[in-house]
Design a protein around this motif. Structure first.
Motif, PDB file in Angstrom:
ATOM      1  N   LYS A   1       0.843  -1.211   0.000  1.00 28.98           N
ATOM      2  CA  LYS A   1       0.000   0.000   0.000  1.00 28.98           C
ATOM      3  C   LYS A   1       0.874   1.256   0.000  1.00 28.98           C
ATOM      4  O   LYS A   1       0.599   2.228  -0.693  1.00 28.98           O
ATOM      5  N   GLU A   2       1.943   1.226   0.796  1.00 32.49           N
ATOM      6  CA  GLU A   2       2.818   2.400   0.887  1.00 32.49           C
ATOM      7  C   GLU A   2       3.527   2.642  -0.454  1.00 32.49           C
ATOM      8  O   GLU A   2       3.671   3.793  -0.878  1.00 32.49           O
ATOM      9  N   ALA A   3       3.947   1.574  -1.118  1.00 34.27           N
ATOM     10  CA  ALA A   3       4.615   1.741  -2.422  1.00 34.27           C
ATOM     11  C   ALA A   3       3.660   2.415  -3.408  1.00 34.27           C
ATOM     12  O   ALA A   3       4.052   3.327  -4.148  1.00 34.27           O
ATOM     13  N   ALA A   4       2.387   1.987  -3.398  1.00 35.02           N
ATOM     14  CA  ALA A   4       1.402   2.580  -4.320  1.00 35.02           C
ATOM     15  C   ALA A   4       1.141   4.039  -3.955  1.00 35.02           C
ATOM     16  O   ALA A   4       1.090   4.914  -4.832  1.00 35.02           O
ATOM     17  N   ALA A   5       1.003   4.299  -2.652  1.00 34.89           N
ATOM     18  CA  ALA A   5       0.704   5.672  -2.202  1.00 34.89           C
ATOM     19  C   ALA A   5       1.860   6.608  -2.558  1.00 34.89           C
ATOM     20  O   ALA A   5       1.658   7.732  -3.038  1.00 34.89           O
ATOM     21  N   GLN A   6       3.076   6.121  -2.331  1.00 37.45           N
ATOM     22  CA  GLN A   6       4.252   6.953  -2.629  1.00 37.45           C
ATOM     23  C   GLN A   6       4.355   7.246  -4.129  1.00 37.45           C
ATOM     24  O   GLN A   6       4.696   8.359  -4.522  1.00 37.45           O
ATOM     25  N   ALA A   7       4.017   6.235  -4.939  1.00 36.11           N
ATOM     26  CA  ALA A   7       4.079   6.427  -6.400  1.00 36.11           C
ATOM     27  C   ALA A   7       3.063   7.469  -6.846  1.00 36.11           C
ATOM     28  O   ALA A   7       3.346   8.289  -7.722  1.00 36.11           O
ATOM     29  N   ILE A   8       1.895   7.460  -6.218  1.00 38.71           N
ATOM     30  CA  ILE A   8       0.887   8.488  -6.572  1.00 38.71           C
ATOM     31  C   ILE A   8       1.421   9.872  -6.201  1.00 38.71           C
ATOM     32  O   ILE A   8       1.316  10.820  -6.985  1.00 38.71           O
ATOM     33  N   ARG A   9       2.034   9.946  -5.023  1.00 34.90           N
ATOM     34  CA  ARG A   9       2.561  11.255  -4.608  1.00 34.90           C
ATOM     35  C   ARG A   9       3.638  11.740  -5.584  1.00 34.90           C
ATOM     36  O   ARG A   9       3.718  12.907  -5.921  1.00 34.90           O
ATOM     37  N   LYS A  10       4.463  10.799  -6.081  1.00 34.97           N
ATOM     38  CA  LYS A  10       5.589  11.205  -6.942  1.00 34.97           C
ATOM     39  C   LYS A  10       5.191  11.399  -8.408  1.00 34.97           C
ATOM     40  O   LYS A  10       5.708  12.263  -9.093  1.00 34.97           O
ATOM     41  N   TYR A  11       4.275  10.519  -8.893  1.00 36.46           N
ATOM     42  CA  TYR A  11       3.997  10.525 -10.342  1.00 36.46           C
ATOM     43  C   TYR A  11       2.593  11.011 -10.693  1.00 36.46           C
ATOM     44  O   TYR A  11       2.288  11.196 -11.867  1.00 36.46           O
ATOM     45  N   GLY A  12       1.720  11.130  -9.676  1.00 33.86           N
ATOM     46  CA  GLY A  12       0.332  11.474  -9.974  1.00 33.86           C
ATOM     47  C   GLY A  12      -0.499  10.211 -10.182  1.00 33.86           C
ATOM     48  O   GLY A  12      -0.013   9.090 -10.026  1.00 33.86           O
ATOM     49  N   SER A  13      -1.743  10.411 -10.576  1.00 32.15           N
ATOM     50  CA  SER A  13      -2.693   9.294 -10.574  1.00 32.15           C
ATOM     51  C   SER A  13      -2.745   8.506 -11.879  1.00 32.15           C
ATOM     52  O   SER A  13      -3.354   7.437 -11.945  1.00 32.15           O
ATOM     53  N   GLY A  14      -2.160   9.002 -12.942  1.00 33.78           N
ATOM     54  CA  GLY A  14      -2.209   8.272 -14.212  1.00 33.78           C
ATOM     55  C   GLY A  14      -1.116   8.733 -15.142  1.00 33.78           C
ATOM     56  O   GLY A  14      -0.307   9.599 -14.784  1.00 33.78           O
ATOM     57  N   CYS A  15      -1.073   8.172 -16.344  1.00 37.99           N
ATOM     58  CA  CYS A  15      -0.004   8.527 -17.290  1.00 37.99           C
ATOM     59  C   CYS A  15      -0.506   9.352 -18.467  1.00 37.99           C
ATOM     60  O   CYS A  15       0.281   9.970 -19.181  1.00 37.99           O
ATOM     61  N   SER A  16      -1.810   9.281 -18.717  1.00 39.25           N
ATOM     62  CA  SER A  16      -2.409  10.075 -19.801  1.00 39.25           C
ATOM     63  C   SER A  16      -1.725   9.898 -21.139  1.00 39.25           C
ATOM     64  O   SER A  16      -1.450  10.867 -21.837  1.00 39.25           O
ATOM     65  N   GLY A  17      -1.445   8.670 -21.472  1.00 41.61           N
ATOM     66  CA  GLY A  17      -0.875   8.447 -22.793  1.00 41.61           C
ATOM     67  C   GLY A  17      -0.453   7.006 -22.992  1.00 41.61           C
ATOM     68  O   GLY A  17      -0.323   6.232 -22.039  1.00 41.61           O
TER      69      GLY A  17
ATOM     70  N   ALA B   1       1.158   3.883  -9.625  1.00 39.46           N
ATOM     71  CA  ALA B   1       0.769   3.247  -8.366  1.00 39.46           C
ATOM     72  C   ALA B   1       0.599   1.737  -8.555  1.00 39.46           C
ATOM     73  O   ALA B   1       1.044   0.944  -7.720  1.00 39.46           O
ATOM     74  N   SER B   2      -0.033   1.337  -9.668  1.00 42.08           N
ATOM     75  CA  SER B   2      -0.239  -0.088  -9.928  1.00 42.08           C
ATOM     76  C   SER B   2       1.106  -0.782 -10.145  1.00 42.08           C
ATOM     77  O   SER B   2       1.314  -1.918  -9.710  1.00 42.08           O
ATOM     78  N   VAL B   3       2.004  -0.091 -10.850  1.00 42.36           N
ATOM     79  CA  VAL B   3       3.336  -0.646 -11.129  1.00 42.36           C
ATOM     80  C   VAL B   3       4.119  -0.811  -9.824  1.00 42.36           C
ATOM     81  O   VAL B   3       4.729  -1.857  -9.564  1.00 42.36           O
ATOM     82  N   ALA B   4       4.068   0.227  -8.990  1.00 44.03           N
ATOM     83  CA  ALA B   4       4.840   0.198  -7.736  1.00 44.03           C
ATOM     84  C   ALA B   4       4.332  -0.910  -6.815  1.00 44.03           C
ATOM     85  O   ALA B   4       5.123  -1.566  -6.120  1.00 44.03           O
ATOM     86  N   ALA B   5       3.024  -1.133  -6.810  1.00 48.22           N
ATOM     87  CA  ALA B   5       2.471  -2.194  -5.973  1.00 48.22           C
ATOM     88  C   ALA B   5       3.025  -3.557  -6.405  1.00 48.22           C
ATOM     89  O   ALA B   5       3.371  -4.399  -5.564  1.00 48.22           O
ATOM     90  N   VAL B   6       3.153  -3.762  -7.703  1.00 51.42           N
ATOM     91  CA  VAL B   6       3.692  -5.031  -8.211  1.00 51.42           C
ATOM     92  C   VAL B   6       5.152  -5.203  -7.763  1.00 51.42           C
ATOM     93  O   VAL B   6       5.551  -6.282  -7.310  1.00 51.42           O
ATOM     94  N   GLY B   7       5.922  -4.113  -7.874  1.00 51.52           N
ATOM     95  CA  GLY B   7       7.330  -4.172  -7.463  1.00 51.52           C
ATOM     96  C   GLY B   7       7.446  -4.589  -6.007  1.00 51.52           C
ATOM     97  O   GLY B   7       8.258  -5.464  -5.656  1.00 51.52           O
ATOM     98  N   ALA B   8       6.603  -3.979  -5.155  1.00 51.42           N
ATOM     99  CA  ALA B   8       6.656  -4.312  -3.718  1.00 51.42           C
ATOM    100  C   ALA B   8       6.213  -5.754  -3.486  1.00 51.42           C
ATOM    101  O   ALA B   8       6.803  -6.486  -2.688  1.00 51.42           O
TER     102      ALA B   8
END
Ligand code: PMP
Length: 417
Positions: A86-102, A301-308
Motif C-alpha cells: 500500500k505504501e509503495a502505491a501511495a508513494q508512487a501516486i505522490r511522486k507521479y500522480g494518478s495516471g499517465c495520460s498516454g 501506483a499499480s506498477v509500484a504495488a507489483v514491485g513491492a
C-alpha cells in the motif's frame, strides 16, 4: 436482397426510426431477462458489493455492516492490504500522480515501467518483458499480433476467455486439443503441414479447474516441430515453483517456455499484466500489438504495488508454503466429508456441484452464513463448480469453519455430494 441504406451523420445513424420495435438494436437487451429471473428467484449471485477493509482481519472482507470470510479472492499471497504494498502505491501516486495520460508508445512510458519490465524478465528467466493494462489485454494483444494467416495455434480446450478472444482475433488457423490430453495434442501437431509456423498455447494452472498443465510433455512433443510455446501463468505465479515463478518453474521447464504471460491481479496484488520472452518478440509486440499501442499505460501506483509484491514474494516463501498447506488440508477434508473435489495441488480447490440451481442456492446460503465463494457455471467450466480459492491469509480455523458450514448447509439444502 433488400439493401437497407444507412447514413452515418454527426447526430448518429439515420435511415431507420429510433426505437422502432423489432429493428431496434437495443431490443435484445430488453429481452435479456436471465439476471432479473435469477433475482426474482433470490438466486442472483453476481456483483455483490464489498466495502473497505478497515477493521477486517486476514481473510475477511466487509459487506455492509458484516464481516465475511473471503474464499473467492485471487490475492493468493494476501498482499493487497500489505502495508509495504500500500505504501509503495501511495508513494508512487505522490511522486507521479494518478495516471499517465498516454500510450507507452508516445508520452506514457515512465521509468518505473522500464524498471518493472526488467525485474519481471529476470523473474521468469527471459530477455525482456512488456507490461499491459490488464492480463486480458496481454493475452489478447499478444496472440492476435504474433500470429498471422498461414500460422497455426494449437490450444488446450480449457483456455481463459482472453486467450480464446486473442485466437479468434488472429488470422491464424486454430486447433484445440482435449484438455491436458497429450495424445490429442500430438495428433494436432502431426496434422500440421511441415511448413506451418506453430504457436502452442496453454495455461500453467487452469483458472477454473486449478489443475496443472503437462508442460513437460507439451515441451517434449513441441520442440521437434519447431513450435513455440506460450504459457499463461496467471494462477501459477506466486503459487508454484521454488521462486514462485509458476507452473513451468515447478515442472523444471521455465527456460524452455518461449513466452510467459502473467497477470498482476492475482498474486501480484495490483492490476495489469505482462508477457516475457525473446527481446525481438517484445520489440515486435511493442510496435504492432494494437491493444498495447492504442491504450494508455499502467499508472505508477499499480506498477509500484507489483514491485513491492514481487519483493515480498521473494523474501517470504513461507506465504506460498502456507497457502499450499491450507489448500491441501481443505482438499483432503472436503474429500473425507464426501465432496467431489477435482484433483489438483494449487490454490484453487473446485468442488463439483452437478446442478446449477443447487450451486446458486449453496452460494447464496453460504453468503448468508458469512462465507463468500465463487460459483462457476457451465460453460465457463466443463462442470458446475464451487470454486474455492485459498490464500496465504487463511487460517486452519477459518478452513474448519468453511468445512463445517459447507457440510451443514449442503445437507440442509439436500445437495448431493
Ligand atoms: N488469464 C487467466 C488464466 C485468468 O484467469 C485471467 C483472470 N481471471 C486472465 C488471464 C486475465 O487477467 P486480468 O484479470 O489481469 O485481466
Amino acid at each position: 436482397m433488400e439493401l437497407r441504406t444507412m447514413r452515418v451523420s454527426t447526430s448518429g445513424i439515420t435511415g431507420k426510426k429510433k426505437g422502432s420495435g423489432s429493428n431496434d438494436i437495443f431490443e435484445k437487451c430488453r429481452n435479456f431477462t436471465r439476471p432479473s429471473d435469477l433475482q426474482s428467484a433470490g438466486l442472483y449471485m453476481y456483483f455483490e458489493v464489498f466495502g473497505d477493509r478497515d477493521g477486517c482481519g486476514p481473510g475477511e472482507v466487509r459487506m455492509g455492516k458484516r464481516k465475511v470470510l473471503m474464499f473467492g479472492s485471487n490475492d493468493y499471497l494476501d498482499l493487497i492490504t500489505h502495508p509495504k504494498v500500500k505504501e509503495a502505491a501511495a508513494q508512487a501516486i505522490r511522486k507521479y500522480g494518478s495516471g499517465c495520460s498516454g500510450s507507452r508508445l508516445l508520452n506514457g512510458t515512465l521509468d518505473v515501467h522500464i524498471q518493472l519490465e526488467s525485474e519481471l524478465a529476470d523473474f521468469v528467466h527471459k530477455e525482456a518483458a512488456l507490461i499491459f493494462g490488464t492480463g486480458f489485454q496481454a493475452n489478447y494483444a499478444t496472440l492476435s499480433a504474433l500470429t498471422e494467416k498461414g500460422d497455426v495455434m494449437i490450444c488446450d480446450h480449457n483456455l481463459h476467455a482472453s486467450l480464446v478472444e486473442g485466437a479468434l482475433r488472429s488470422s491464424a488457423r486454430t486447433m484445440r486439443f482435449r484438455h491436458n490430453d497429450l495424445d490429442h495434442f500430438e495428433r494436432c501437431l502431426e496434422n500440421c503441414p511441415q511448413e506451418d509456423k506453430i504457436l502452442i498455447v496453454s495455461e500453467g494452472v487452469f483458472s477454473m479447474e486449478g489443475d496443472i498443465a503437462d508442460l513437460r510433455g507439451i515441451m517434449k512433443l513441441a520442440k521437434p516441430y519447431g513450435a513455440r510455446v506460450y504459457v499463461d501463468e496467471a494462477h501459477g505465479i506466486g503459487v508454484l515453483g521454488p521462486t514462485g515463478a509458476g507452473a513451468a518453474e515447478h515442472l523444471g521447464v521455465l527456460d524452455d517456455v518461449d513466452i510467459v504471460m502473467g497477470t498482476f491481479s492475482k498474486s501480484l496484488a495490483s492490476v495489469g499484466g505482462f508477457i516475457a520472452g525473446e527481446r525481438a518478440v517484445v520489440d515486435y509486440l511493442k510496435h504492432t500489438a494494437r491493444p498495447f499501442v492504442f491504450s494508455a499505460s499502467l499508472p505508477a501506483a499499480s506498477v509500484a504495488a507489483v514491485g513491492a509484491a514481487l519483493e515480498i514474494m521473494r523474501k517470504e516463501p513461507q506465504r506460498r508454503e502456507h497457502l499450499l498447506r491450507v489448500a491441501q488440508f481443505l482438499r483432503e477434508e472436503l474429500r473425507a466429508r464426501g465432496f467431489n473435489v477435482l484433483p489438483g495441488e494449487t490454490a484453487i480447490v473446485p468442488v463439483v456441484i452437478q446442478e446449477e440451481i443447487d450451486l446458486c442456492r449453496l452460494c447464496k446460503r453460504l453468503l448468508e452464513e458469512g462465507i463468500y465463494i465463487n460459483p462457476v457455471l457451465r460453460p465457463a467450466a466443463a462442470q458446475n463448480l464451487l470454486r474455492i480459492s485459498c490464500t496465504a491469509a487463511h487460517t486452519e480455523a477459518q478452513v474448519e469453519r468453511l468445512l463445517d458450514t459447507l457440510e451443514r448447509v449442503s445437507s440442509e439444502l439436500g445437495i448431493p455430494r
